[in-house]
Design a protein around this motif. Structure first.
Motif: not given
Length: 268
Positions: A207-214
């Motif tokens: 339920f968490v947005e993916p990290l930008m680098h991911v």
């Protein structure tokens, strides 16, 4: 991931339509670098498309605010068109691809090979028969474990199966305990994914947005596969790709696994 993929495809010369029925909120401005504060309250698709277009004026980038609904007959479309389904969360991401019966016409030359050499002139046509999304979803988590599929893919399968088991409303973030009990009933051994302390923690990460680098890594891989589908050049990745930021490792698995071909033996 969608924004990153759109950027990569446009820079590669691919025209596209950005579709999103939602309006811009403060969280979108913080995460989507194509949006600005003065876009607040406007359509996400239209606001993003005009700035993606600026990256390559030779492409056409259009937008649509129409929501996906029954009228789209997504199942029928997926039988005719190449389909890519993305699931990205926190430090992990995964995408499924279905190019149906895909014909690769040529391979890129081997690094260091001479133009017009023997390697280049050889026929490179190759056929790939992709399993459908329905076939992927029909593979139970227990079956995947028996086939020695990586635990990160088993975790995705468990989450999708858990979501499907909810009669209405879909899963909520507070159901980590129920998810753990569901996994215990559905598997021989609980999946162990690097970076996840336990299944309760793993469930909350969905339920968490993916990290930008991911998102950037997955979008790069996804864009590469879209371009392969369009150009019919180089073998595609079949058919499930997962990336884990904790290990910086990406893996590719065919789900369900290809049936074993019987070996023909010559009579003595």
């Amino acid at each position: 991931c969608n924004v990153e993929a759109a950027k990569n495809l446009v820079l590669a010369g691919v025209s596209l339509t950005i579709r999103d029925h939602r309006t811009v909120g403060i969280a979108d401005v913080a995460y989507n670098y194509f949006l600005r504060e003065d876009d607040m309250g406007k359509g996400r698709a239209e606001s993003t498309a005009k700035r993606v277009q600026e990256m390559n004026p030779l492409c056409t980038v259009s937008s649509s605010s129409a929501p996906v609904g029954p009228c789209d007959d997504v199942a029928a479309l997926s039988k005719e068109l190449a389909a890519f389904d993305v699931l990205a969360w926190d430090s992990d991401a995964c995408f499924f691809s279905d190019l149906h019966k895909h014909t690769m016409q040529e391979r890129s030359g081997t690094q260091g090979s001479q133009p017009g050499g023997k390697e280049e002139s050889a026929s490179q046509v190759e056929e790939f028969d992709f399993p459908s999304l329905e076939a992927w979803l029909s593979s139970s988590p227990r079956e995947l474990q028996e086939k020695k599929v990586d635990d990160s893919i088993v975790l995705v399968s468990l989450f999708l199966a858990f979501a499907k088991s909810k009669a209405s409303g879909g899963p909520t973030r507070e159901e980590g305990g129920s998810f753990t009990a569901f996994c215990q009933a559905q598997t021989k051994a609980l999946p162990n994914v690097d970076g996840m302390a336990d299944l309760n923690h793993a469930y909350s990460c969905f339920f968490v947005e993916p990290l930008m680098h991911v998102a950037s890594v997955l979008a790069g891989l996804l864009s590469q596969e879209v371009i392969k589908a369009i150009t019919k050049k180089d073998p595609p990745l079949m058919n499930t790709v997962c990336f884990n930021a904790h290990t910086s490792v990406g893996l590719v698995e065919r789900v369900p696994a290809a049936p074993k071909q019987s070996v023909k033996r010559k009579a003595a």
